[in-house]
Design a protein around this motif. Structure first.
Motif, PDB file in Angstrom:
ATOM      1  N   GLU A 165       5.814 -27.143   1.692  1.00  0.00           N
ATOM      2  CA  GLU A 165       6.221 -25.739   1.713  1.00  0.00           C
ATOM      3  C   GLU A 165       5.715 -25.012   0.461  1.00  0.00           C
ATOM      4  OE1 GLU A 165       8.101 -22.705   4.002  1.00  0.00           O
ATOM      5  OE2 GLU A 165       7.431 -24.725   4.479  1.00  0.00           O
ATOM      6  N   ILE A 166       5.784 -25.673  -0.682  1.00  0.00           N
ATOM      7  CA  ILE A 166       5.283 -25.084  -1.930  1.00  0.00           C
ATOM      8  C   ILE A 166       3.786 -24.812  -1.814  1.00  0.00           C
ATOM      9  CG2 ILE A 166       4.826 -25.571  -4.379  1.00  0.00           C
ATOM     10  CD1 ILE A 166       7.566 -27.164  -4.297  1.00  0.00           C
ATOM     11  N   LYS A 167       3.068 -25.743  -1.219  1.00  0.00           N
ATOM     12  CA  LYS A 167       1.621 -25.576  -1.060  1.00  0.00           C
ATOM     13  C   LYS A 167       1.287 -24.408  -0.132  1.00  0.00           C
ATOM     14  CE  LYS A 167       0.463 -30.364  -2.064  1.00  0.00           C
ATOM     15  NZ  LYS A 167      -0.007 -31.643  -1.491  1.00  0.00           N
ATOM     16  N   PRO A 188      11.374 -17.494   7.345  1.00  0.00           N
ATOM     17  CA  PRO A 188      12.136 -18.301   8.311  1.00  0.00           C
ATOM     18  C   PRO A 188      11.845 -19.806   8.238  1.00  0.00           C
ATOM     19  CG  PRO A 188      11.308 -16.323   9.368  1.00  0.00           C
ATOM     20  CD  PRO A 188      10.700 -16.366   7.995  1.00  0.00           C
ATOM     21  N   SER A 189      10.585 -20.178   8.037  1.00  0.00           N
ATOM     22  CA  SER A 189      10.260 -21.609   7.971  1.00  0.00           C
ATOM     23  C   SER A 189      10.929 -22.265   6.764  1.00  0.00           C
ATOM     24  CB  SER A 189       8.746 -21.828   7.913  1.00  0.00           C
ATOM     25  OG  SER A 189       8.204 -21.281   6.729  1.00  0.00           O
ATOM     26  N   PRO A 241       3.121 -28.270  -6.488  1.00  0.00           N
ATOM     27  CA  PRO A 241       4.452 -28.872  -6.624  1.00  0.00           C
ATOM     28  C   PRO A 241       4.603 -29.606  -7.959  1.00  0.00           C
ATOM     29  CG  PRO A 241       3.286 -29.731  -4.679  1.00  0.00           C
ATOM     30  CD  PRO A 241       2.333 -28.885  -5.439  1.00  0.00           C
ATOM     31  N   ASP A 242       5.834 -29.621  -8.472  1.00  0.00           N
ATOM     32  CA  ASP A 242       6.136 -30.412  -9.666  1.00  0.00           C
ATOM     33  C   ASP A 242       5.958 -31.886  -9.330  1.00  0.00           C
ATOM     34  OD1 ASP A 242       6.710 -28.175 -11.149  1.00  0.00           O
ATOM     35  OD2 ASP A 242       8.886 -28.354 -10.939  1.00  0.00           O
ATOM     36  N   LYS A 243       5.729 -32.671 -10.364  1.00  0.00           N
ATOM     37  CA  LYS A 243       5.413 -34.071 -10.135  1.00  0.00           C
ATOM     38  C   LYS A 243       6.498 -35.061 -10.554  1.00  0.00           C
ATOM     39  CE  LYS A 243       0.434 -33.551 -10.206  1.00  0.00           C
ATOM     40  NZ  LYS A 243       0.404 -32.753  -9.048  1.00  0.00           N
ATOM     41  N   LYS A 254      11.529 -21.611  -7.093  1.00  0.00           N
ATOM     42  CA  LYS A 254      12.805 -21.998  -6.475  1.00  0.00           C
ATOM     43  C   LYS A 254      12.666 -23.332  -5.741  1.00  0.00           C
ATOM     44  CE  LYS A 254      14.659 -17.339  -5.829  1.00  0.00           C
ATOM     45  NZ  LYS A 254      15.932 -17.474  -6.499  1.00  0.00           N
ATOM     46  N   LEU A 255      11.582 -23.484  -5.011  1.00  0.00           N
ATOM     47  CA  LEU A 255      11.364 -24.729  -4.270  1.00  0.00           C
ATOM     48  C   LEU A 255      11.088 -25.895  -5.220  1.00  0.00           C
ATOM     49  CD1 LEU A 255       9.287 -23.464  -1.215  1.00  0.00           C
ATOM     50  CD2 LEU A 255      11.740 -23.980  -1.331  1.00  0.00           C
TER      51      LEU A 255
END
Length: 151
Positions: A58-60, A123-124, A66-68, A10-11
């Motif tokens: 956030e993905i990490k 929450p974050s 993460p996508d590039k 999703k992110l």
């Protein structure tokens, strides 16, 4: 583990849109005559660059990569902006119109993720997405005002 992957997916969808928006704003800045609009677009491109870094972090945190890069749809949208500016006598209005269209789609994407009842956001993550979504909504509102001023 499955939750982390789903959250990252999703992110990453938002991250791809963020890459596309950053490139789109830079492209729009190149096609407007009004220096106020050029600054508006460049400021938004920088904002999206910063959004991208937040999303990557956030993905990490979910242990994913993460996508590039941006999407084919984003490239198509930028090419459409180029074509539209080539044939349109009012580049400022054309670019604002395209930005408005893209920002509406971005707000909808954020809303879909934030309002997904089958998926509870940490929450974050929710805080980051709400802040980014609200900033995009503000950009949308500003683009509408600018568009009305030039039409």
């Amino acid at each position: 583990m499955e939750y982390s992957v789903e959250m990252s997916n999703k992110l990453n969808e938002l991250l791809t849109r963020t890459y596309d928006a950053e490139k789109g704003f830079k492209e729009a800045a190149e096609h407007v005559d009004n220096p106020i609009f050029e600054e508006f677009f460049m400021t938004r491109a920088k904002q999206r660059y910063e959004f991208g870094h937040e999303l990557k972090s956030e993905i990490k945190t979910f242990g994913q990569d993460p996508d590039k890069g941006g999407s084919a749809m984003g490239t198509l949208h930028r090419n459409w902006m180029n074509l539209k500016s080539y044939f349109n006598s009012n580049n400022d209005e054309a670019m604002l119109s395209e930005v408005e269209r893209g920002e509406k789609e971005a707000v909808n994407t954020y809303d879909d993720i934030l309002n997904d009842k089958d998926f509870v956001l940490p929450p974050s993550t929710e805080s980051i997405l709400m802040r980014q979504r609200n900033a995009i909504k503000k950009t949308l509102d500003t683009a509408k005002i600018y568009e009305r001023a030039v039409s």
